[in-house]
Design a protein around this motif. Structure first.
Motif, PDB file in Angstrom:
ATOM      1  N   LEU A   1     -32.346   1.935 -22.088  1.00 22.63           N
ATOM      2  CA  LEU A   1     -31.947   0.970 -21.069  1.00 22.63           C
ATOM      3  C   LEU A   1     -30.597   0.337 -21.399  1.00 22.63           C
ATOM      4  CD1 LEU A   1     -35.349  -0.795 -20.354  1.00 22.63           C
ATOM      5  CD2 LEU A   1     -34.126   0.783 -18.848  1.00 22.63           C
ATOM      6  N   LEU A   2     -30.359   0.046 -22.671  1.00 31.41           N
ATOM      7  CA  LEU A   2     -29.070  -0.536 -23.055  1.00 31.41           C
ATOM      8  C   LEU A   2     -27.928   0.452 -22.789  1.00 31.41           C
ATOM      9  CD1 LEU A   2     -30.023  -2.313 -26.394  1.00 31.41           C
ATOM     10  CD2 LEU A   2     -29.577  -3.384 -24.180  1.00 31.41           C
ATOM     11  N   ARG A   3     -28.162   1.719 -23.088  1.00 34.41           N
ATOM     12  CA  ARG A   3     -27.139   2.729 -22.798  1.00 34.41           C
ATOM     13  C   ARG A   3     -26.896   2.830 -21.287  1.00 34.41           C
ATOM     14  NH1 ARG A   3     -27.261   8.165 -26.370  1.00 34.41           N
ATOM     15  NH2 ARG A   3     -27.313   7.304 -28.477  1.00 34.41           N
ATOM     16  N   LEU A   4     -27.973   2.851 -20.507  1.00 34.26           N
ATOM     17  CA  LEU A   4     -27.816   2.949 -19.056  1.00 34.26           C
ATOM     18  C   LEU A   4     -27.118   1.720 -18.497  1.00 34.26           C
ATOM     19  CD1 LEU A   4     -31.303   4.375 -18.006  1.00 34.26           C
ATOM     20  CD2 LEU A   4     -29.152   5.630 -18.212  1.00 34.26           C
ATOM     21  N   ARG A   5     -27.471   0.550 -19.007  1.00 36.57           N
ATOM     22  CA  ARG A   5     -26.820  -0.693 -18.553  1.00 36.57           C
ATOM     23  C   ARG A   5     -25.317  -0.618 -18.798  1.00 36.57           C
ATOM     24  NH1 ARG A   5     -27.085  -5.408 -21.478  1.00 36.57           N
ATOM     25  NH2 ARG A   5     -26.185  -4.076 -23.086  1.00 36.57           N
ATOM     26  N   ASP A   6     -24.938  -0.124 -19.974  1.00 35.97           N
ATOM     27  CA  ASP A   6     -23.522  -0.030 -20.302  1.00 35.97           C
ATOM     28  C   ASP A   6     -22.800   1.008 -19.444  1.00 35.97           C
ATOM     29  OD1 ASP A   6     -23.961  -1.967 -22.166  1.00 35.97           O
ATOM     30  OD2 ASP A   6     -23.962  -0.609 -23.896  1.00 35.97           O
ATOM     31  N   ARG A   7     -23.533   1.979 -18.918  1.00 35.53           N
ATOM     32  CA  ARG A   7     -22.970   2.980 -18.010  1.00 35.53           C
ATOM     33  C   ARG A   7     -22.974   2.504 -16.552  1.00 35.53           C
ATOM     34  NH1 ARG A   7     -22.777   8.660 -18.778  1.00 35.53           N
ATOM     35  NH2 ARG A   7     -23.223   9.403 -20.895  1.00 35.53           N
ATOM     36  N   GLY A   8     -23.626   1.370 -16.288  1.00 34.20           N
ATOM     37  CA  GLY A   8     -23.783   0.918 -14.917  1.00 34.20           C
ATOM     38  C   GLY A   8     -24.839   1.688 -14.160  1.00 34.20           C
ATOM     39  N   ALA A   9     -25.804   2.270 -14.887  1.00 33.34           N
ATOM     40  CA  ALA A   9     -26.797   3.142 -14.258  1.00 33.34           C
ATOM     41  C   ALA A   9     -28.220   2.645 -14.429  1.00 33.34           C
ATOM     42  CB  ALA A   9     -26.681   4.553 -14.836  1.00 33.34           C
ATOM     43  N   VAL A  10     -28.405   1.363 -14.772  1.00 33.08           N
ATOM     44  CA  VAL A  10     -29.753   0.867 -15.040  1.00 33.08           C
ATOM     45  C   VAL A  10     -30.433   0.304 -13.793  1.00 33.08           C
ATOM     46  CG1 VAL A  10     -29.249  -1.558 -15.599  1.00 33.08           C
ATOM     47  CG2 VAL A  10     -31.067  -0.349 -16.821  1.00 33.08           C
ATOM     48  N   GLY A  11     -29.698   0.167 -12.702  1.00 35.23           N
ATOM     49  CA  GLY A  11     -30.188  -0.564 -11.542  1.00 35.23           C
ATOM     50  C   GLY A  11     -31.441  -0.022 -10.895  1.00 35.23           C
ATOM     51  N   ARG A  12     -31.677   1.295 -10.985  1.00 32.58           N
ATOM     52  CA  ARG A  12     -32.857   1.867 -10.348  1.00 32.58           C
ATOM     53  C   ARG A  12     -34.130   1.677 -11.172  1.00 32.58           C
ATOM     54  NH1 ARG A  12     -31.091   7.667  -7.638  1.00 32.58           N
ATOM     55  NH2 ARG A  12     -29.324   6.908  -6.419  1.00 32.58           N
ATOM     56  N   PHE A  13     -33.985   1.223 -12.409  1.00 33.96           N
ATOM     57  CA  PHE A  13     -35.157   0.976 -13.245  1.00 33.96           C
ATOM     58  C   PHE A  13     -35.663  -0.438 -12.983  1.00 33.96           C
ATOM     59  CE2 PHE A  13     -33.489   4.690 -15.213  1.00 33.96           C
ATOM     60  CZ  PHE A  13     -34.582   5.327 -15.794  1.00 33.96           C
ATOM     61  N   THR A  14     -36.888  -0.526 -12.526  1.00 28.77           N
ATOM     62  CA  THR A  14     -37.429  -1.810 -12.094  1.00 28.77           C
ATOM     63  C   THR A  14     -38.449  -2.399 -13.063  1.00 28.77           C
ATOM     64  OG1 THR A  14     -39.171  -0.745 -10.802  1.00 28.77           O
ATOM     65  CG2 THR A  14     -37.079  -1.170  -9.687  1.00 28.77           C
ATOM     66  N   GLY A  15     -38.675  -1.719 -14.187  1.00 24.19           N
ATOM     67  CA  GLY A  15     -39.608  -2.267 -15.162  1.00 24.19           C
ATOM     68  C   GLY A  15     -39.633  -1.431 -16.420  1.00 24.19           C
ATOM     69  N   ALA A  16     -39.952  -2.100 -17.548  1.00 20.29           N
ATOM     70  CA  ALA A  16     -40.083  -1.429 -18.841  1.00 20.29           C
ATOM     71  C   ALA A  16     -41.345  -1.958 -19.517  1.00 20.29           C
ATOM     72  CB  ALA A  16     -38.861  -1.686 -19.716  1.00 20.29           C
ATOM     73  N   ALA A  17     -42.280  -1.063 -19.793  1.00 16.76           N
ATOM     74  CA  ALA A  17     -43.525  -1.433 -20.473  1.00 16.76           C
ATOM     75  C   ALA A  17     -43.436  -0.943 -21.915  1.00 16.76           C
ATOM     76  CB  ALA A  17     -44.720  -0.817 -19.765  1.00 16.76           C
ATOM     77  N   LEU A  18     -43.247  -1.868 -22.846  1.00 20.54           N
ATOM     78  CA  LEU A  18     -42.964  -1.532 -24.237  1.00 20.54           C
ATOM     79  C   LEU A  18     -44.124  -1.977 -25.125  1.00 20.54           C
ATOM     80  CD1 LEU A  18     -39.233  -2.712 -24.369  1.00 20.54           C
ATOM     81  CD2 LEU A  18     -40.155  -0.517 -23.569  1.00 20.54           C
ATOM     82  N   GLN A  19     -44.770  -1.007 -25.760  1.00 19.15           N
ATOM     83  CA  GLN A  19     -45.921  -1.293 -26.605  1.00 19.15           C
ATOM     84  C   GLN A  19     -45.532  -1.235 -28.078  1.00 19.15           C
ATOM     85  OE1 GLN A  19     -49.555   0.861 -25.570  1.00 19.15           O
ATOM     86  NE2 GLN A  19     -48.641   1.434 -23.599  1.00 19.15           N
ATOM     87  N   PHE A  20     -45.671  -2.361 -28.738  1.00 15.46           N
ATOM     88  CA  PHE A  20     -45.486  -2.539 -30.188  1.00 15.46           C
ATOM     89  C   PHE A  20     -44.330  -1.728 -30.763  1.00 15.46           C
ATOM     90  CE2 PHE A  20     -49.568  -0.451 -29.098  1.00 15.46           C
ATOM     91  CZ  PHE A  20     -49.293   0.889 -29.375  1.00 15.46           C
ATOM     92  N   GLY A  21     -43.138  -1.952 -30.184  1.00 14.58           N
ATOM     93  CA  GLY A  21     -41.937  -1.301 -30.694  1.00 14.58           C
ATOM     94  C   GLY A  21     -41.419  -1.971 -31.954  1.00 14.58           C
ATOM     95  N   THR A  22     -40.532  -1.258 -32.646  1.00 15.24           N
ATOM     96  CA  THR A  22     -39.834  -1.825 -33.801  1.00 15.24           C
ATOM     97  C   THR A  22     -38.369  -1.999 -33.415  1.00 15.24           C
ATOM     98  OG1 THR A  22     -39.217  -1.475 -36.116  1.00 15.24           O
ATOM     99  CG2 THR A  22     -39.573   0.502 -34.802  1.00 15.24           C
ATOM    100  N   TYR A  23     -37.894  -3.227 -33.466  1.00 14.87           N
ATOM    101  CA  TYR A  23     -36.594  -3.545 -32.889  1.00 14.87           C
ATOM    102  C   TYR A  23     -35.542  -3.948 -33.919  1.00 14.87           C
ATOM    103  CZ  TYR A  23     -39.669  -3.366 -28.906  1.00 14.87           C
ATOM    104  OH  TYR A  23     -40.604  -2.941 -27.984  1.00 14.87           O
ATOM    105  N   ASP A  24     -35.942  -4.059 -35.201  1.00 16.82           N
ATOM    106  CA  ASP A  24     -34.976  -4.288 -36.273  1.00 16.82           C
ATOM    107  C   ASP A  24     -35.256  -3.306 -37.400  1.00 16.82           C
ATOM    108  OD1 ASP A  24     -33.113  -5.191 -38.096  1.00 16.82           O
ATOM    109  OD2 ASP A  24     -34.444  -6.738 -38.884  1.00 16.82           O
ATOM    110  N   LEU A  25     -34.389  -2.313 -37.539  1.00 17.01           N
ATOM    111  CA  LEU A  25     -34.501  -1.339 -38.626  1.00 17.01           C
ATOM    112  C   LEU A  25     -33.502  -1.631 -39.732  1.00 17.01           C
ATOM    113  CD1 LEU A  25     -35.962   0.114 -36.219  1.00 17.01           C
ATOM    114  CD2 LEU A  25     -35.175   2.268 -37.196  1.00 17.01           C
TER     115      LEU A  25
END
Length: 305
Positions: free
Chosen positions: A171-195
């Motif tokens: 989603l961050l890559r798509l946002r930076d491309r200006g292509a995230v607009g068609r995505f209307t939701g993200a369901a994220l289960q127990f991700g790891t966000y700091d490596l």
């Protein structure tokens, strides 16, 4: 101000909590492979996959100068109302899109969605950025081809564990491309966000081999493509975060919820009591309740788009 973790707990019947506690008392805690040899052995010992009926359509898509294998499900009853982009878990170094076939067939039929599951390349044979490159390519293919292929341009995305991390990086890559607009939701289960091991949450998993396998070669583990918690998080679609209160990644998910909200996004956090990492794949009533909640949330995101 008073703040208590149980105030964040999802509404779950007491008997489901009791059943889960009994289940986890009788179940040895698991941990991922700690060496390359252990990883190879774990891959060979993985359980037999449950076939879906009707089965997935296997295809190789092309976008962003990449060719990526995907598995596609379409609803058996009528045209799809939207498309769910599924990114499997497995620590960036295990499993495949096929392991989600049963769940994805159920999603396709129950929610009337086309489901596209990404068979991204695995570490350590293909370390970062191979996996997010493949996931981004699949997402861009959807943006370009979904209207023609599925008759809809309503998209949601999701994943569990490493899949949730990759979904957010996508989603961050798509946002930076200006292509995230068609995505209307993200369901994220127990991700790891700091490596990077630079936050208290990240330090809890700093010695895990999957980090070395995936990004051991990278000089800076705080780049958002690796550790999304460090990214500029504004301009993202509504996000549902699912995590158990006994998950080693609980703090990581709490921190991400705060950062997403502070960036102006619509975020909902559901914490499930006494549940460890990966709990939604376990044979408990609480897992079924959590997945049913994800289904309802995704249905609402497609309906509102």
């Amino acid at each position: 101000m008073r703040f208590a973790l149980d105030a964040l707990f999802a509404d779950v019947p007491a008997e489901q909590v009791d059943e889960a506690r009994d289940f986890y008392k009788s179940r040895a805690a698991g941990r991922g492979p700690s060496t390359l040899e252990g990883l190879k052995e774990a891959r060979t010992r993985r359980s037999v996959l449950h076939a879906a009926d009707p089965p997935a359509i296997k295809e190789t898509i092309e976008a962003a100068e990449a060719r990526v294998p995907v598995r596609i499900f379409t609803p058996i009853d009528g045209p799809p109302r939207g498309v769910y982009l599924d990114i499997h878990g497995g620590g960036f170094y295990m499993d495949s899109a096929a392991r989600g076939d049963k769940r994805n067939r159920e999603l396709a039929d129950a929610l009337h969605l086309a489901v596209v599951s990404v068979d991204y390349r695995l570490a350590p044979e293909h370390p970062w950025p191979a996996a997010p490159d493949d996931c981004e390519a699949a997402a861009l293919w959807l943006v370009e081809e979904a209207d023609t292929r599925f008759g809809t341009s309503r998209f949601v995305i999701g994943g569990s564990s490493a899949g949730a991390t990759l979904a957010l990086a996508t989603l961050l890559r798509l946002r930076d491309r200006g292509a995230v607009g068609r995505f209307t939701g993200a369901a994220l289960q127990f991700g790891t966000y700091d490596l990077s091991a630079r936050t208290p949450a990240g330090r809890r998993i700093a010695d895990e081999y999957f980090i070395q396998a995936y990004v051991g070669h990278a000089e800076d583990h705080t780049v958002p493509d690796i550790s999304p918690i460090y990214g500029v998080l504004r301009g993202l679609p509504p996000t549902l975060l699912i995590v158990g209160s006994a998950d080693v990644l609980l703090e990581d998910n709490l921190a991400l919820a705060g950062r997403l909200s502070a960036a102006g996004n619509d975020v909902e956090l559901r914490v499930y009591p006494d549940s460890p990492h990966g709990f939604t794949s376990h044979p408990t009533a609480m897992a079924r309740t959590a997945l049913s909640g994800v289904d309802s949330w995704l249905r609402d995101r497609i309906a509102q788009s």
